[in-house]
Design an enzyme around this catalytic site. Structure first.
Site, PDB file in Angstrom:
ATOM      1  NE  ARG A 271       0.557  -1.339   6.940  1.00  0.00           N
ATOM      2  CZ  ARG A 271      -0.761  -1.704   6.204  1.00  0.00           C
ATOM      3  NH1 ARG A 271      -0.794  -1.672   5.027  1.00  0.00           N
ATOM      4  NH2 ARG A 271      -2.122  -1.809   6.929  1.00  0.00           N
TER       5      ARG A 271
ATOM      6  CB  CYS B 250      -5.868   0.834  14.852  1.00  0.00           C
ATOM      7  SG  CYS B 250      -7.556   0.058  15.167  1.00  0.00           S
TER       8      CYS B 250
ATOM      9  CB  CYS C  85      -9.732  -3.529  12.392  1.00  0.00           C
ATOM     10  SG  CYS C  85      -8.848  -2.954  13.952  1.00  0.00           S
TER      11      CYS C  85
ATOM     12  CB  CYS D 110      -5.573  -2.110  12.800  1.00  0.00           C
ATOM     13  SG  CYS D 110      -6.665  -1.225  11.737  1.00  0.00           S
TER      14      CYS D 110
ATOM     15  CG  ASP E 218      -9.799   6.195   4.189  1.00  0.00           C
ATOM     16  OD1 ASP E 218      -9.454   7.089   4.893  1.00  0.00           O
ATOM     17  OD2 ASP E 218      -9.085   5.136   3.619  1.00  0.00           O
TER      18      ASP E 218
ATOM     19  NE  ARG F 218      -7.063   5.688   6.231  1.00  0.00           N
ATOM     20  CZ  ARG F 218      -6.981   4.329   6.101  1.00  0.00           C
ATOM     21  NH1 ARG F 218      -5.996   3.822   6.838  1.00  0.00           N
ATOM     22  NH2 ARG F 218      -7.577   3.380   5.063  1.00  0.00           N
TER      23      ARG F 218
ATOM     24  CB  THR G 232      -0.711  -0.940   0.842  1.00  0.00           C
ATOM     25  OG1 THR G 232      -1.848  -0.512   1.038  1.00  0.00           O
ATOM     26  CG2 THR G 232      -0.324  -0.640  -0.782  1.00  0.00           C
TER      27      THR G 232
ATOM     28  CE  LYS H  99      -2.792   2.468   3.874  1.00  0.00           C
ATOM     29  NZ  LYS H  99      -2.305   1.637   4.654  1.00  0.00           N
TER      30      LYS H  99
END
Length: 385
Positions: free
Chosen positions: A240, A245, A256, A258, A317, A319, A340, A345
């Site tokens: 994962r 967060c 969220c 998270c 996003d 990231r 996910t 990702k």
């Protein structure tokens, strides 16, 4: 299997090596921006200029830039922010905003600040010009991003020098950084990640757990690998990728999912017997905690999570998953069963040489506060619920 998943970004191996001095220069420049100091930026043609972040700029900063460079500064913002201001159509990259007269610090704040409404009054004569990827303006905005500040900077070219960029920067006591090094920085820093500490940390429901910390050579934020059980190196590992967060993970915030995803992933890995959760220092989808709080405030005005990021001037996003791929390799894994719902990702890991042999859905119910957030992730970000 997702080995051929597409990506718009260049692969890490396509970027030329960067020496440690160049990485240190970028790191020092981000710190200078956070302190409100001007930095010198050299472009590929050898020209130089100065930049200061809008977020931390002092009232007299514009006049100081004029004195330093002999030129009227421009405000560099992302194309996303320019679109919000209705100065340009949709797109990516950086835009320079200029006036027939000298821009003031107050005007720069009003144009770049997330509280500035898209339908607010624009200064008379304001023009917007799309900048090249290698420009000083693009580099300055990228540097502000690296500093976890609003992605906006006040920038001016040096017109009062005939020597080298290094000589001009030294004459004015400014840190000098090259635009190309700023552009390549995130890729190169990942290559310097090293495991610096590891310890056994029994967790509730997963007592056979250890945590390994990875730190880049620039001393930046550490990423963590939470290793449950004894996964076998060389075999596909249940994994994962979890971006930190603070509000969801630590405070059990309800805006969220998270916290549920974090604890649910550890529980699922423990049930499976072994696996790894990578806890990545990418708060707020890569924009940082302060900017995430700003995004929350914008959402309270009726915008969704994607719109809020774009009003701030960020992508939906920000990231990158290069650190995750590097950590997996150092742990001995080149193939994963990835927990996910996020197709990005899958694409990024495949682009970085990690084979995703299976996607394992990772879904949790809405709580009444995050229904709109989850709906936006599905409808606008393509998450697979």
């Amino acid at each position: 299997m997702y080995a051929d998943a597409p990506s718009d970004s260049a692969p890490p191996e396509a970027v030329l090596p960067m020496d440690e001095a160049a990485m240190r220069a970028v790191d020092r420049a981000t710190a200078a921006l956070r302190r409100g100091e001007a930095v010198a930026i050299e472009t590929a043609d050898g020209s130089v200029g100065a930049a200061v972040s809008v977020e931390s700029v002092a009232i007299d900063a514009v006049q100081r830039l004029v004195q330093l460079t002999g030129a009227a500064p421009v405000l560099a913002v992302t194309r996303r922010r320019a679109t919000v201001l209705k100065l340009m159509g949709e797109g990516t990259g950086v835009v320079a905003l200029s006036l027939p007269r000298c821009l003031t610090a107050d005007e720069a704040h009003a144009l770049a600040d997330p509280e500035h409404r898209p339908d607010g009054d624009m200064p008379d004569g304001l023009t917007a010009t799309a900048m090249d990827p290698g420009s000083r303006e693009t580099a300055a905005v990228d540097l502000a991003r690296l500093a976890r500040l609003l992605p906006a900077a006040i920038v001016a070219p040096a017109t009062d020098h005939t020597g080298s960029a290094a000589e001009w920067a030294a004459e004015h006591d400014l840190l000098l950084v090259r635009a190309r090094d700023i552009a390549d920085y995130r890729v190169h820093v990942v290559r310097t990640l090293r495991r610096v500490a590891e310890a056994r940390v029994p967790l509730s429901g997963a007592e056979n757990t250890s945590i390994a910390a990875f730190r880049p050579i620039d001393g930046g934020p550490e990423h963590l690998a939470i290793i449950v059980g004894n996964p076998v190196a060389g075999e596909p590992v249940l994994a994962r990728l979890h971006s930190e967060c603070f509000t969801g993970d630590l405070l059990a915030g309800l805006r969220c999912d998270c916290g549920q995803q974090l604890r649910g992933a550890i529980a699922e890995i423990a049930r499976h017997g072994s696996g790894v959760l990578l806890y990545l220092a990418q708060e707020g989808r890569g924009i940082g905690l302060v900017n995430k709080l700003r995004a929350y405030r914008i959402q309270d005005r009726g915008f969704d999570t994607v719109d809020a990021n774009e009003i701030l001037g960020f992508e939906a996003d920000e990231r990158v998953y290069l650190p995750a791929a590097e950590m997996l390799r150092q742990l001995g894994f080149t193939a994963v069963r990835l927990m996910t719902n996020n197709p990005e990702k899958l694409r990024q890991l495949a682009r970085c040489g990690i084979e995703v042999v299976e996607r394992v859905p990772h879904i949790f119910p809405a709580n009444g506060h995050n229904e709109g957030y989850l709906r936006t992730k599905a409808e606008r970000s393509g998450h697979m619920f």
